[in-house]
Design a protein around this motif. Structure first.
Motif, PDB file in Angstrom:
ATOM      1  N   HIS A   1      -8.027  -2.514 -25.544  1.00 36.41           N
ATOM      2  CA  HIS A   1      -8.251  -3.910 -25.932  1.00 36.41           C
ATOM      3  C   HIS A   1      -8.606  -4.719 -24.709  1.00 36.41           C
ATOM      4  CE1 HIS A   1      -6.747  -3.796 -30.048  1.00 36.41           C
ATOM      5  NE2 HIS A   1      -5.705  -3.083 -29.624  1.00 36.41           N
TER       6      HIS A   1
ATOM      7  N   SER B   1     -10.826  -5.320 -29.799  1.00 36.78           N
ATOM      8  CA  SER B   1     -10.709  -3.861 -29.641  1.00 36.78           C
ATOM      9  C   SER B   1     -11.930  -3.296 -28.926  1.00 36.78           C
ATOM     10  CB  SER B   1     -10.620  -3.180 -31.009  1.00 36.78           C
ATOM     11  OG  SER B   1      -9.531  -3.689 -31.744  1.00 36.78           O
TER      12      SER B   1
ATOM     13  N   TYR C   1      -8.436  -8.996 -24.301  1.00 35.38           N
ATOM     14  CA  TYR C   1      -8.277 -10.288 -24.970  1.00 35.38           C
ATOM     15  C   TYR C   1      -8.861 -11.428 -24.140  1.00 35.38           C
ATOM     16  CZ  TYR C   1      -5.254  -7.542 -28.039  1.00 35.38           C
ATOM     17  OH  TYR C   1      -4.766  -6.590 -28.910  1.00 35.38           O
TER      18      TYR C   1
ATOM     19  N   ASP D   1      -3.303  -3.544 -35.525  1.00 36.65           N
ATOM     20  CA  ASP D   1      -4.038  -4.818 -35.500  1.00 36.65           C
ATOM     21  C   ASP D   1      -5.422  -4.710 -36.129  1.00 36.65           C
ATOM     22  OD1 ASP D   1      -4.828  -3.077 -33.385  1.00 36.65           O
ATOM     23  OD2 ASP D   1      -6.049  -4.742 -32.668  1.00 36.65           O
ATOM     24  N   HIS D   2      -5.878  -3.501 -36.413  1.00 35.49           N
ATOM     25  CA  HIS D   2      -7.181  -3.329 -37.061  1.00 35.49           C
ATOM     26  C   HIS D   2      -7.179  -2.016 -37.835  1.00 35.49           C
ATOM     27  CE1 HIS D   2      -7.831  -1.044 -33.242  1.00 35.49           C
ATOM     28  NE2 HIS D   2      -8.486  -0.234 -34.042  1.00 35.49           N
TER      29      HIS D   2
ATOM     30  N   PRO E   1       0.811  -8.763 -35.428  1.00 34.50           N
ATOM     31  CA  PRO E   1      -0.640  -8.913 -35.582  1.00 34.50           C
ATOM     32  C   PRO E   1      -0.979  -9.330 -37.018  1.00 34.50           C
ATOM     33  CG  PRO E   1      -0.142  -6.860 -34.435  1.00 34.50           C
ATOM     34  CD  PRO E   1       1.173  -7.436 -34.898  1.00 34.50           C
TER      35      PRO E   1
ATOM     36  N   THR F   1     -10.981  -8.543 -33.189  1.00 33.53           N
ATOM     37  CA  THR F   1      -9.683  -7.916 -32.906  1.00 33.53           C
ATOM     38  C   THR F   1      -9.516  -7.587 -31.420  1.00 33.53           C
ATOM     39  OG1 THR F   1     -10.494  -5.668 -33.342  1.00 33.53           O
ATOM     40  CG2 THR F   1      -9.604  -6.887 -35.220  1.00 33.53           C
TER      41      THR F   1
END
Ligand SMILES: N[C@@H](CCC(=O)N[C@@H](CS)C(=O)NCC(=O)O)C(=O)O
Ligand SMILES: [Fe+2]
Length: 284
Positions: free
Chosen positions: A203, A15, A205, A74-75, A249, A13
């Motif tokens: 986060h 994260s 990415y 998203d999680h 997401p 994710t």
């Protein structure tokens, strides 16, 4: 004062979870812990949270708080699991109640109590809690979500989903209750932090496959790819244009059901079965 900051990355994710500790008293707070969820199997597990627990026990840390910076889309949050395991109180931004209201209506979650009772404490702008001998301050940070907050402690600020690393820009603002105008205002508050603050993002990415990074400074953020040289109006326009291109997401509709319940996975029915609800739309 300089707290110890340890980051734990959840690659699926993107994260970043944190343990922030007062080095003198060895008390800590856990920020934005991830509960693992295998979507195709519909299976929860606690690998991330157990890694954090293992670190805490090896370092001999006492957990004072389990904190979320916002209701994640998203999680799933491991806040409740960690509360069960450590007894430490949980907290989130006070405006989570408004977010609970929005989603309860949209996705018909009548069992959800939209009054914030799922956490031990709701933190509003300016609220302070102790982590050992250090003060952890709450800064309201709406934009990505209505309920987003930043936690600052000593020279560390957990800015979560406001601005990411300078090469990654800013957080999206298209979730219900999100606002590009609010995010600009929040970013202005971040710019007023003391110059030496260490900024920790929620986060990463890893754009273009670059190495993981999650710590920035106010100086480096002057080159933020979504902010450098932009007026307020330009930022808002560009943010909203980008938001229109982003799919939801993968986990959003499931994650919110867990996260607005303080990170509790669904309770079992008489036969031991557990369900999340998948809202669908019909339209062509
Ligand atoms: N593809 C990811 C998207 C995750 C996402 O939307 N992340 C939010 C933070 S919760 C964000 O602000 N992303 C910034 C962007 O994509 O510009 C997923 O499906 O989980
Ligand atoms: Fe987020």
């Amino acid at each position: 004062m300089r707290p110890d900051v340890k980051a734990f990355y959840d690659a699926p994710t993107g994260s970043v979870q944190y343990v922030v500790a007062d080095p003198v008293s060895a008390h800590c707070a856990i920020i934005d812990p991830v509960l693992d969820f295998d979507r195709s199997a519909g299976r929860f597990s606690t690998t991330n949270a157990d890694t954090i627990l293992d670190y805490i026990s090896r370092r001999g840390l006492a957990v004072d708080w389990i904190l979320d910076t916002h209701p994640h889309a998203d999680h799933m949050s491991a806040a409740h699991y960690l509360h069960d395991r450590t007894g430490a109180p949980t907290a989130i931004g006070a405006r989570v109640i408004e977010v609970q209201g929005i989603w309860q209506e949209r996705y018909d979650l009548p069992a959800l109590k939209a009054d914030g009772r799922q956490w031990n404490r709701l933190l509003a702008d300016g609220d302070v809690v102790q982590v050992g001998g250090m003060e952890l301050c709450t800064v309201a940070a709406p934009g990505h979500t209505l309920a987003s907050v930043i936690y600052s402690i000593g020279d560390a600020a957990f800015i979560n989903d406001t601005i990411f690393m300078p090469d990654s820009g800013t957080a999206r603002t298209d979730f219900p209750g999100g606002s590009a105008e609010d995010l600009w205002q929040t970013i202005s508050r971040i710019k007023d932090f003391p110059a030496e603050m260490r900024l920790f993002a929620g986060h990463d990415y890893r754009p273009q496959g670059r190495e993981l990074a999650f710590e920035s400074s106010l100086a480096s953020q002057e080159g933020n790819t979504h902010l450098a040289g932009r007026s307020r109006q330009q930022f808002i326009q560009e943010r909203q244009a980008r938001d229109r291109t982003l799919p939801f997401p993968d986990l959003m509709l499931l994650a919110l059901q867990v996260n607005l319940d303080g990170g509790r996975w669904p309770g079992a029915d008489g036969a031991g079965r557990r369900f999340l609800k998948m809202p669908v739309e019909v339209g062509w």
